[in-house]
Design an enzyme around this catalytic site. Structure first.
Site, short mmCIF file in Angstrom:
data_model
loop_
_atom_site.label_atom_id
_atom_site.label_comp_id
_atom_site.label_asym_id
_atom_site.label_seq_id
_atom_site.Cartn_x
_atom_site.Cartn_y
_atom_site.Cartn_z
N HIS A 1 -2.59 18.93 4.60
CA HIS A 1 -1.52 18.07 5.09
C HIS A 1 -0.66 18.82 6.11
CE1 HIS A 1 -1.57 15.18 1.38
NE2 HIS A 1 -2.42 14.83 2.32
N LYS B 1 -8.38 17.41 10.17
CA LYS B 1 -7.84 16.58 11.25
C LYS B 1 -7.33 17.46 12.38
CE LYS B 1 -6.58 12.40 8.71
NZ LYS B 1 -5.48 11.46 8.38
N ARG C 1 -9.93 12.41 -3.81
CA ARG C 1 -8.92 13.29 -3.20
C ARG C 1 -7.57 13.11 -3.90
NH1 ARG C 1 -7.70 16.09 1.64
NH2 ARG C 1 -5.79 15.44 2.72
N ARG D 1 -11.63 15.63 2.51
CA ARG D 1 -11.82 14.26 2.99
C ARG D 1 -13.30 13.97 3.16
NH1 ARG D 1 -7.73 16.64 6.22
NH2 ARG D 1 -5.67 15.68 5.97
N HIS E 1 -11.73 8.78 -1.15
CA HIS E 1 -10.31 9.14 -1.06
C HIS E 1 -9.64 9.10 -2.43
CE1 HIS E 1 -7.76 10.35 2.22
NE2 HIS E 1 -6.72 9.78 1.64
N TYR F 1 2.10 12.40 -4.43
CA TYR F 1 1.36 12.65 -5.66
C TYR F 1 2.27 13.08 -6.81
CZ TYR F 1 -2.56 12.46 -2.47
OH TYR F 1 -3.47 12.05 -1.51
#
Length: 289
Positions: free
Chosen positions: A261, A167, A238, A143, A235, A270
């Site tokens: 994730h 995150k 990504r 990210r 992004h 995806y």
């Protein structure tokens, strides 16, 4: 109660500063709306919440934007209820708006190869840095915030890996391609020659830590050379990383771990892009197509 709520998101839920900022904006906007009704955030009724949502729709806000604000309200009032600051959650029965399903945009392999295989990057510190930014975003799928926060000590050139703080402060190790290692060695040398002593890997032309708008500007510039996609953002690279990995047969769980994730559901989006490619190949190659 907005400030204690934001501290809760930062310190207990481990949300990113960017996410917490979005929550703050949403709540302040709703608070401003309530002022016209002579009401306070902690006294708002379900009817008031719905009235604000209707006003947002009438202003032309997209369903996706409205849904984010609904999510902010639901989280905020859940927090108040848990702290026993309210007796009833007025956001409990708020339902998100229906949104059109959008597949993530990505750059074609041939376009990325054209960018990275040709000398569009200048042979100075700025050019070396810009190339590192484009290569790392595409080759690792990290990210923008993770790239900005990457420090030299997080890069293991001997083992060819980088340590990323994602995150909710979750760390993960991502492998580097041999070409990435060579590029980073060259860049670090260029950075040292420029006299920049920042602990952060990516710095400005003045040696300061990179920042979101700088990364956005650089990505938009170089993607503009090779692609006509509407959105040219970090992004998108990504998305491109994930799509190209799956196109080449990578395991879905492996891609999930590389992207950082929390659940497989976030990565599965995806697979739709890869399925679209398979359908195209089928239509072109199968005699019964």
């Amino acid at each position: 109660m907005i400030k204690p709520f934001l501290k809760y998101l930062l310190n207990e839920k481990r949300y990113s500063v960017h996410t917490v900022g979005s929550y703050e904006i949403d709540l302040l906007q709703f608070q401003s709306f309530l002022e016209d009704l002579d009401a306070d955030l902690d006294q708002a009724s379900t009817k008031m919440l719905r009235a604000w949502i209707v006003s947002l729709i009438e202003e032309g806000k997209s369903p996706r934007s409205v849904n984010r604000k609904i999510a902010s309200l639901r989280t905020y009032y859940k927090f108040l209820l848990k702290r026993e600051l309210i007796k009833k959650n007025p956001a409990l029965n708020l339902k998100p708006l229906k949104t059109a399903k959008q597949l993530p945009q990505f750059v074609q392999k041939s376009e990325m190869n054209n960018l990275l295989d040709h000398s569009v990057f200048s042979d100075d510190f700025e050019g070396h840095r810009d190339r590192v930014i484009m290569e790392l975003l595409y080759s690792t799928g990290i990210r923008r915030a993770e790239l900005i926060g990457l420090k030299e000590e997080d890069v293991d050139l001997f083992n060819g890996t980088i340590k990323v703080l994602g995150k909710r402060n979750k760390e993960r190790i991502i492998p580097l391609a041999k070409s990435n290692v060579a590029l980073l060695k060259s860049y670090i040398s260029s950075k040292n020659n420029a006299g920049f002593e920042s602990p952060f890997m990516l710095v400005t032309n003045q040696g300061k830590q990179s920042y979101p708008m700088m990364i956005n500007r650089i990505v938009k510039k170089y993607l503009g050379y090779i692609s006509n996609i509407d959105k040219k953002s970090p992004h998108v690279l990504r998305h491109t990383f994930a799509t190209h990995m799956l196109d080449n047969g990578a395991d879905l769980n492996a891609v999930k771990d590389l992207l950082g994730h929390a659940s497989l559901a976030a990565t599965q989006v995806y697979t739709h892009n890869s399925l679209e490619k398979l359908k195209t190949v089928f239509d072109q190659a199968h005699p019964k197509a």
